[in-house]
Design an enzyme around this catalytic site. Structure first.
Site, short mmCIF file in Angstrom:
data_model
loop_
_atom_site.label_atom_id
_atom_site.label_comp_id
_atom_site.label_asym_id
_atom_site.label_seq_id
_atom_site.Cartn_x
_atom_site.Cartn_y
_atom_site.Cartn_z
N THR A 153 3.09 29.18 -7.31
CA THR A 153 3.90 29.14 -6.09
C THR A 153 4.78 30.38 -6.01
OG1 THR A 153 5.70 27.85 -7.08
CG2 THR A 153 3.92 26.60 -6.04
N ALA A 185 16.65 21.86 4.79
CA ALA A 185 17.81 20.97 4.69
C ALA A 185 18.41 21.16 3.30
CB ALA A 185 17.38 19.52 4.90
N SER A 220 16.58 16.40 0.82
CA SER A 220 15.88 17.25 1.79
C SER A 220 14.39 16.92 1.88
CB SER A 220 16.02 18.72 1.38
OG SER A 220 15.26 19.00 0.22
N GLY A 233 20.24 20.16 -0.41
CA GLY A 233 20.06 19.15 -1.45
C GLY A 233 18.64 19.15 -1.97
N SER A 267 11.23 20.98 3.35
CA SER A 267 12.32 20.63 2.42
C SER A 267 13.35 21.75 2.26
CB SER A 267 11.76 20.21 1.06
OG SER A 267 11.49 21.33 0.24
N GLY A 320 10.43 15.47 -12.68
CA GLY A 320 9.41 14.42 -12.56
C GLY A 320 9.77 13.44 -11.46
N ASP A 379 9.27 21.11 -6.60
CA ASP A 379 8.97 19.70 -6.87
C ASP A 379 8.46 19.00 -5.61
OD1 ASP A 379 9.80 20.08 -9.46
OD2 ASP A 379 11.85 19.39 -9.08
N ALA A 419 8.89 31.80 -0.43
CA ALA A 419 8.59 32.00 0.99
C ALA A 419 7.17 32.54 1.23
CB ALA A 419 9.61 32.96 1.60
N GLU A 420 6.57 33.11 0.19
CA GLU A 420 5.20 33.66 0.30
C GLU A 420 4.12 32.59 0.17
OE1 GLU A 420 3.84 36.72 0.78
OE2 GLU A 420 5.81 37.53 1.26
#
Ligand SMILES: Nc1ncnc2c1ncn2[C@@H]1O[C@H](COP(=O)(O)OP(=O)(O)O)[C@@H](O)[C@H]1O
Ligand SMILES: *[C@@H]1O[C@H](CO)[C@@H](O)[C@H](O)[C@H]1NC(C)=O
Ligand SMILES: *[C@@H]1O[C@H](CO)[C@@H](O)[C@H](O)[C@H]1NC(C)=O
Length: 258
Positions: A171, A240, A246, A242, A237, A46, A205, A174-175
């Site tokens: 989701t 990078a 990121s 983390g 995101s 969250g 997230d 990579a697609e």
């Protein structure tokens, strides 16, 4: 410092402190081993989503509870540094409970992310959310359909529409993702750009936070456009390391996104 005016994105969800030790292997029971790095990170699905929406420029408010301890105090500081209202961040002696998160924007649109997923999810979550967004493993837990391709994700979407969802997004790493809605019950694959991924932790997230931001702050965009932009932000995101570390800020992104 919290942004003035009413919140555009309200997140109800978890907020966790990550204590990360880097070691060459796991210790056996009772064994002490040397690690080579230790750091404390801000996490929780969250809170991650709220941070991403705030960094893109939404007025955000977080509803959660932290402990009455230094980690809790630090987390509240982290929210404030990111311009998030903490008026509804409680502090308790009780342990934090991991829970599913719900994001609500000023149009009272609700975006539900069933994490962690349970097969016996209360059916009201399907009928009461405007947008239901899950990843491949959550989709499989909820529907029993194992998801590897956009076609599989389309099947999941159809099942979730039958359960009463209005708009489903699955989701696919990579697609990118697949969307389907009651208005247009034909699965649509929205691919993500090709990037060099270094750390995909927290990509989902980042995606959900960006989705909430665009829905709240650009209500005139089509859902497909919102998803394209959110794919882009989540794909930044993953380049990078983390989780929150990121997540990009608006000023560092191509301005034609806004
Ligand atoms: N390797 C990648 N390349 C480009 N985009 C990615 C990559 N991995 C994740 N993404 C982006 O992040 C979103 C969420 O990723 P996903 O792995 O499905 O979520 P989760 O973190 O919940 O497992 C994707 O829909 C996509 O936009
Ligand atoms: C999907 O999200 C869950 C959290 O609910 C996470 O544990 C899991 O690894 C994610 N699945 C994929 C395929 O990334
Ligand atoms: C959104 O659309 C409405 C109705 O078409 C219009 O009145 C309004 O100005 C638009 N808002 C933005 C921010 O473009």
């Amino acid at each position: 410092m919290a942004a003035a005016g009413p919140a555009e994105v309200v997140v109800v969800g978890s907020c966790m402190t990550d204590l990360v030790s880097l070691t060459t292997r796991l210790p056996k029971a009772g064994e002490t081993i040397h690690g080579h790095k230790f750091f404390i990170g801000f996490g929780g699905k969250g809170a991650n989503q709220c941070i991403q929406a705030a960094r893109l420029g939404a007025k955000t408010l977080m509803i959660c509870k932290v402990g009455k301890d230094s980690f809790g105090n630090d987390y509240i500081e982290n929210f404030k540094r990111n311009g998030i209202s903490t008026d509804f961040v409680g502090q308790t002696e009780d342990a934090a409970t991991g829970a599913a998160s719900i994001i609500v924007n000023s149009e009272v649109k609700t975006l539900f992310n069933p994490a962690p997923a349970h097969a016996e999810l209360d059916p009201q979550f399907y009928t009461h959310s405007d947008i239901f967004c899950c990843n491949e493993s959550e989709a499989e837990i909820l529907t029993g359909i194992s998801v590897g391709t956009p076609e599989d994700a389309g099947k999941v979407g159809l099942v979730l529409l039958e359960r009463g969802c209005k708009l489903v997004i699955v989701t696919l790493g990579a697609e990118g993702c697949v969307m389907i809605s009651v208005d247009e019950p034909i699965p649509k694959h929205v691919p993500a750009g090709k990037v060099r991924a270094v750390d995909t932790t927290g990509a989902g997230d980042s995606f959900v936070g960006a989705l909430a931001f665009f829905m709240a702050c650009y209500p005139n965009l089509s859902m497909e456009e919102v998803i394209r932009k959110s794919n882009f932000i989540a794909s930044v995101s993953v380049q990078a390391s983390g989780t929150q570390s990121s997540y990009p800020y608006r000023k560092d992104l191509p301005q034609d996104l806004f």
